[in-house]
Scaffold this motif. Structure first.
Motif, short mmCIF file in Angstrom:
data_model
loop_
_atom_site.label_atom_id
_atom_site.label_comp_id
_atom_site.label_asym_id
_atom_site.label_seq_id
_atom_site.Cartn_x
_atom_site.Cartn_y
_atom_site.Cartn_z
N LEU A 89 -24.28 88.50 54.79
CA LEU A 89 -24.53 89.31 56.22
C LEU A 89 -24.07 88.44 57.10
O LEU A 89 -23.37 87.34 57.25
CB LEU A 89 -25.18 89.00 56.79
CG LEU A 89 -27.18 89.35 55.63
CD1 LEU A 89 -28.68 89.65 55.87
CD2 LEU A 89 -27.09 91.47 55.76
N PRO A 90 -23.02 89.24 57.91
CA PRO A 90 -21.94 88.88 59.55
C PRO A 90 -23.42 87.88 59.76
O PRO A 90 -24.67 87.18 59.97
CB PRO A 90 -22.74 89.96 61.09
CG PRO A 90 -22.78 90.86 59.79
CD PRO A 90 -23.52 90.31 58.61
N PHE B 71 -39.94 85.51 50.62
CA PHE B 71 -38.54 85.42 51.18
C PHE B 71 -38.57 85.72 52.59
O PHE B 71 -38.94 86.91 52.93
CB PHE B 71 -37.46 86.11 50.33
CG PHE B 71 -37.25 85.73 48.99
CD1 PHE B 71 -37.37 84.31 48.39
CD2 PHE B 71 -37.02 86.67 47.67
CE1 PHE B 71 -37.23 84.42 46.85
CE2 PHE B 71 -37.30 86.59 46.56
CZ PHE B 71 -37.23 85.03 46.13
N PRO B 72 -38.00 85.00 53.43
CA PRO B 72 -37.94 84.92 54.69
C PRO B 72 -37.12 86.37 54.93
O PRO B 72 -35.92 86.03 54.84
CB PRO B 72 -37.49 83.45 55.21
CG PRO B 72 -37.29 82.32 53.97
CD PRO B 72 -37.54 83.46 52.55
N GLY B 73 -37.88 87.13 55.90
CA GLY B 73 -37.07 87.83 56.36
C GLY B 73 -36.77 89.35 55.48
O GLY B 73 -36.03 90.02 56.04
N GLY C 195 -32.12 92.15 56.79
CA GLY C 195 -30.47 92.42 57.27
C GLY C 195 -30.11 93.83 57.23
O GLY C 195 -29.00 93.91 57.39
N GLY C 196 -31.57 94.88 56.42
CA GLY C 196 -30.31 95.93 55.96
C GLY C 196 -30.00 95.86 54.92
O GLY C 196 -29.96 97.90 54.37
N LYS C 197 -29.84 95.05 53.97
CA LYS C 197 -29.03 95.34 52.68
C LYS C 197 -30.09 94.54 51.54
O LYS C 197 -30.62 93.58 51.30
CB LYS C 197 -28.12 94.05 52.61
CG LYS C 197 -27.08 94.61 53.55
CD LYS C 197 -25.30 93.65 53.46
CE LYS C 197 -24.97 94.02 51.98
NZ LYS C 197 -22.78 93.81 52.26
N ALA D 41 -30.12 85.67 63.00
CA ALA D 41 -31.58 86.23 63.83
C ALA D 41 -32.47 86.68 62.76
O ALA D 41 -33.32 86.55 63.46
CB ALA D 41 -30.88 88.22 64.15
N LEU D 42 -32.17 86.02 61.78
CA LEU D 42 -33.45 85.55 60.91
C LEU D 42 -33.64 84.46 60.52
O LEU D 42 -33.48 83.35 61.45
CB LEU D 42 -32.89 85.92 59.52
CG LEU D 42 -31.66 87.43 59.41
CD1 LEU D 42 -30.55 86.84 57.65
CD2 LEU D 42 -33.11 88.68 58.45
#
Length: 116
Positions: A102-103, A13-15, A32-34, A109-110
């Motif tokens: 995510l915001p 999965f990308p990112g 994204g940190g989650k 940014a991903l």
């Protein structure tokens, strides 16, 4: 399926990034940190996020998964021995759910997630 197979799927999965936030051999997959998936140290499967408590309850009642220990009721523990395509799709669904929450700035940014 196995821990290694689930980790290989999540790595596609990308990112997506793996971490061991509690130490001791947990595989926590995050975007994204989650977190979107987690394998415990002695877990017989992988915990994933669903879109609601109702969806998780339905999956548990249908025998697809079990209550994910230590997680919110919207998470469900899927066994390693479930149908490989269904497991792949449920992992992808959890990934998409968390990524979309995510915001917008973090999402932009991903890497592109087309096709996941």
């Amino acid at each position: 399926m196995s821990r290694e197979t689930v980790n290989a799927i999540c790595a596609e999965f990308p990112g997506a990034e793996a971490s061991d936030p509690w130490g001791g051999g947990h595989d926590a997959w995050k975007i994204g940190g989650k977190m979107f998936a987690c394998i415990g140290t002695v877990s017989p499967g992988v915990a994933i996020k669903t879109d609601s408590v109702e969806t998780a309850t339905m999956l548990i009642e249908m025998g697809v998964g079990a209550k994910a220990p230590y997680f919110h009721r919207s998470w469900v523990l899927l066994p390693f021995d479930m149908d490989p395509e269904e497991l792949r799709e449920r992992l992808a669904g959890s990934y998409r759910l968390i990524r979309s929450s995510l915001p917008k700035k973090a999402q932009s940014a991903l890497p592109d997630a087309a096709g996941t």
